[in-house]
Design a protein around this motif. Structure first.
Motif, mmCIF file in Angstrom:
data_model
loop_
_atom_site.group_PDB
_atom_site.id
_atom_site.type_symbol
_atom_site.label_atom_id
_atom_site.label_comp_id
_atom_site.label_asym_id
_atom_site.label_seq_id
_atom_site.Cartn_x
_atom_site.Cartn_y
_atom_site.Cartn_z
ATOM 1 N N ILE A 87 38.837 66.730 -14.275
ATOM 2 C CA ILE A 87 37.492 67.328 -14.209
ATOM 3 C C ILE A 87 36.378 66.293 -14.215
ATOM 4 O O ILE A 87 35.235 66.617 -13.893
ATOM 5 N N ASN A 88 36.703 65.036 -14.567
ATOM 6 C CA ASN A 88 35.648 64.025 -14.560
ATOM 7 C C ASN A 88 36.256 62.629 -14.538
ATOM 8 O O ASN A 88 37.316 62.377 -15.122
ATOM 9 N N ILE A 89 35.576 61.728 -13.829
ATOM 10 C CA ILE A 89 35.924 60.309 -13.797
ATOM 11 C C ILE A 89 34.639 59.523 -13.965
ATOM 12 O O ILE A 89 33.639 59.809 -13.296
ATOM 13 N N THR A 90 34.634 58.537 -14.850
ATOM 14 C CA THR A 90 33.448 57.716 -15.063
ATOM 15 C C THR A 90 33.650 56.332 -14.461
ATOM 16 O O THR A 90 34.780 55.907 -14.184
ATOM 17 N N GLU A 91 32.535 55.601 -14.289
ATOM 18 C CA GLU A 91 32.615 54.254 -13.759
ATOM 19 C C GLU A 91 33.326 53.309 -14.722
ATOM 20 O O GLU A 91 33.794 52.245 -14.316
ATOM 21 N N GLY A 92 33.420 53.687 -15.987
ATOM 22 C CA GLY A 92 34.171 52.908 -16.965
ATOM 23 C C GLY A 92 35.658 53.200 -16.948
ATOM 24 O O GLY A 92 36.377 52.787 -17.854
ATOM 25 N N LYS A 93 36.104 53.952 -15.949
ATOM 26 C CA LYS A 93 37.526 54.301 -15.737
ATOM 27 C C LYS A 93 38.068 55.245 -16.818
ATOM 28 O O LYS A 93 39.248 55.177 -17.164
ATOM 29 N N LYS A 94 37.212 56.099 -17.324
ATOM 30 C CA LYS A 94 37.671 57.157 -18.219
ATOM 31 C C LYS A 94 37.929 58.412 -17.395
ATOM 32 O O LYS A 94 37.063 58.858 -16.633
ATOM 33 N N VAL A 95 39.120 58.967 -17.528
ATOM 34 C CA VAL A 95 39.525 60.147 -16.778
ATOM 35 C C VAL A 95 39.682 61.309 -17.744
ATOM 36 O O VAL A 95 40.399 61.199 -18.745
ATOM 37 N N THR A 96 39.012 62.418 -17.450
ATOM 38 C CA THR A 96 39.131 63.615 -18.269
ATOM 39 C C THR A 96 39.900 64.672 -17.491
ATOM 40 O O THR A 96 39.548 64.987 -16.353
ATOM 41 N N TYR A 97 40.969 65.189 -18.101
ATOM 42 C CA TYR A 97 41.742 66.234 -17.447
ATOM 43 C C TYR A 97 41.932 67.403 -18.393
ATOM 44 O O TYR A 97 41.707 67.294 -19.613
ATOM 45 N N VAL A 98 42.352 68.529 -17.834
ATOM 46 C CA VAL A 98 42.554 69.730 -18.638
ATOM 47 C C VAL A 98 43.817 70.441 -18.169
ATOM 48 O O VAL A 98 44.104 70.489 -16.973
ATOM 49 N N ASN A 99 44.585 70.949 -19.128
ATOM 50 C CA ASN A 99 45.717 71.801 -18.804
ATOM 51 C C ASN A 99 45.942 72.795 -19.932
ATOM 52 O O ASN A 99 45.294 72.735 -20.991
ATOM 53 N N GLU A 100 46.845 73.713 -19.730
ATOM 54 C CA GLU A 100 47.057 74.812 -20.678
ATOM 55 C C GLU A 100 47.641 74.324 -22.004
ATOM 56 O O GLU A 100 47.312 74.849 -23.067
ATOM 57 N N ASP A 101 48.491 73.304 -21.953
ATOM 58 C CA ASP A 101 49.176 72.857 -23.169
ATOM 59 C C ASP A 101 48.323 71.949 -24.050
ATOM 60 O O ASP A 101 48.324 72.057 -25.270
ATOM 61 N N GLU A 102 47.591 71.028 -23.426
ATOM 62 C CA GLU A 102 46.855 70.017 -24.190
ATOM 63 C C GLU A 102 45.372 70.309 -24.338
ATOM 64 O O GLU A 102 44.699 69.688 -25.157
ATOM 65 N N GLY A 103 44.841 71.211 -23.518
ATOM 66 C CA GLY A 103 43.397 71.427 -23.508
ATOM 67 C C GLY A 103 42.705 70.320 -22.735
ATOM 68 O O GLY A 103 43.201 69.851 -21.707
ATOM 69 N N VAL A 104 41.565 69.850 -23.240
ATOM 70 C CA VAL A 104 40.801 68.785 -22.581
ATOM 71 C C VAL A 104 41.206 67.440 -23.190
ATOM 72 O O VAL A 104 41.158 67.260 -24.409
#
Length: 417
Positions: A87-104
């Motif tokens: 759902i999001n990628i930053t210039e600092g290479k942080k990747v945010t993802y979401v799924n049913e098991d782990e949440g955000v």
């Protein structure tokens, strides 16, 4: 926050090939994120033959090709998140993802590879007039409905656009019992591979109408009829050339666009010709540590080419993680006369290990022509070509030694007079 060496966004042919290449060069902490419930991407719905001839030296269906890649991925124990959306990628290479098991979840990466493919152009993107009715679908959507979900989309079908997916669906719908009444193409030539024109249209006596487009869609609540018109040299409908066809399904095969939506917030250099990001000889974007390969970078004709491109990208990602790259002045690569685009768009000569493979397309069909690569007035290489078609991606290798002293490169194609 979890830290990894590399995050790969997309688990299709590009993502898997890239992941295997990275792992093969000694990088172990790799995270691959795929939004579908299984790996394979678009291959899973391409049940026709024609895949793997170059890579595996045998003819596979799409799912068979995907399974061979999946088996390679499993050998390296790569961490895979399925049914997971970035759902999001930053210039600092942080990747945010979401799924049913782990949440955000947020992950910090040292390198990010975009391998998330492309998307189909829809009716709204070309503004076809008429009623807003059901059963006007992109060819890829119809392919998924039929090959994965088991639903027939119609019995009297017309296809707008002669892209490869549309041609393949013309054959597929015919084999399932539908009557495909024709394929309309706005250009004076087909945008599909020659083999697909023969195998999917000519072999089934499906007519191809060139210089023709759909100018009205009629029906409520479902499609009942379409109106077609011939177009002039400026691709504008010609008055009083209209004719109509009674149909219950219209499939759109009007082009593919790289899916770069996750990069919209990032300050990365774009290429208006590919409608994607610009990359250098290592498939790295203008942001250090961000890479792209496969259809998200440029739309390919063959999955074998996607595999090979992603394999090279993976090798370069591993080199970046091990040693980094030399930062130097770029050589700019430009699309010149009769050339639609060229990838890569930038070169750093000191980072080239041997030679560089360029991929490009011509703007129009050409016969008996010369491909010329020049730097200023200095011609680096000339290649005579008998036939060049916009539907077929061209590839050319240029040796590192040829680039010494070059400040820019121009690819151009001219008639051999």
């Amino acid at each position: 926050m979890r830290k990894v060496d590399c995050v790969i966004v997309g688990g299709g042919s590009a993502g898997m090939s890239c992941a295997v290449a990275i792992a093969r060069f000694g990088i172990k902490d790799i995270l691959m994120i795929e939004r579908e419930k299984e790996l394979g991407g678009i291959l899973n719905q391409c049940i026709h033959h024609g895949f793997g001839l170059h890579i595996y030296k045998k003819e596979c269906t799409g799912p068979e090709f995907a399974q061979l890649l999946i088996e390679s991925v499993k050998k390296y124990h790569i961490d895979i998140k399925l049914d997971t959306t970035v759902i999001n990628i930053t210039e600092g290479k942080k990747v945010t993802y979401v799924n049913e098991d782990e949440g955000v979840v947020e992950v910090q990466a040292k390198a990010i590879v975009m391998a998330c493919g492309c998307m189909e152009r829809s009716r709204g993107m070309i503004s076809i007039p008429g009623d807003r009715c059901g059963n006007v679908l992109t060819a890829g959507t119809a392919q998924r409905y039929l090959n994965i979900d088991g639903y027939m989309c119609g019995k009297r079908v017309f296809i707008l656009g002669s892209g490869d997916i549309g041609l393949i669906m013309a054959r597929r719908m015919t084999l399932e019992g539908a009557k495909v009444l024709g394929v309309a193409e706005i250009m004076p030539y087909s945008n599909g591979l020659s083999r697909n024109i023969v195998q999917c249209l000519e072999d089934f006596n499906i007519p191809l109408y060139l210089n023709t487009t759909v100018t009205r869609i009629i029906g409520h609540p479902r499609l009942e009829r379409i109106e077609l018109s011939s177009v002039d040299e400026n691709l504008r409908p010609i008055k009083d050339s209209e004719w109509s066809v009674a149909v219950d399904c219209l499939l759109l095969s009007i082009g593919l666009l790289p899916d770069t939506s996750l990069l919209n917030k990032l300050n990365v250099e774009r290429d208006p010709q590919t409608r994607s990001v610009a990359v250098n000889e290592t498939f790295e974007m203008s942001l250090s540590g961000f890479f792209a390969c496969g259809n998200v970078l440029q739309v390919h004709d063959l999955v074998d080419d996607v595999y090979l491109e992603a394999e090279v990208c993976g090798r370069e990602v591993a080199r970046y993680l091990h040693d980094g790259f030399v930062d130097e002045e770029m050589v700019h690569v430009c699309a010149g006369e009769n050339v639609a685009h060229v990838v890569p768009q930038r070169l750093r000569k000191e980072n080239m290990q041997d030679d560089c493979r360029f991929s490009f397309r011509v703007k129009k069909p050409m016969r008996d022509c010369i491909l010329r690569i020049r730097s200023g007035e200095n011609i680096l290489r000339e290649v005579k070509k008998r036939v060049m078609l916009p539907a077929e991606m061209e590839k050319l290798d240029l040796e590192k030694s040829m680039l010494m002293g070059a400040k820019d490169l121009v690819f151009e194609v001219k008639e051999d007079v």
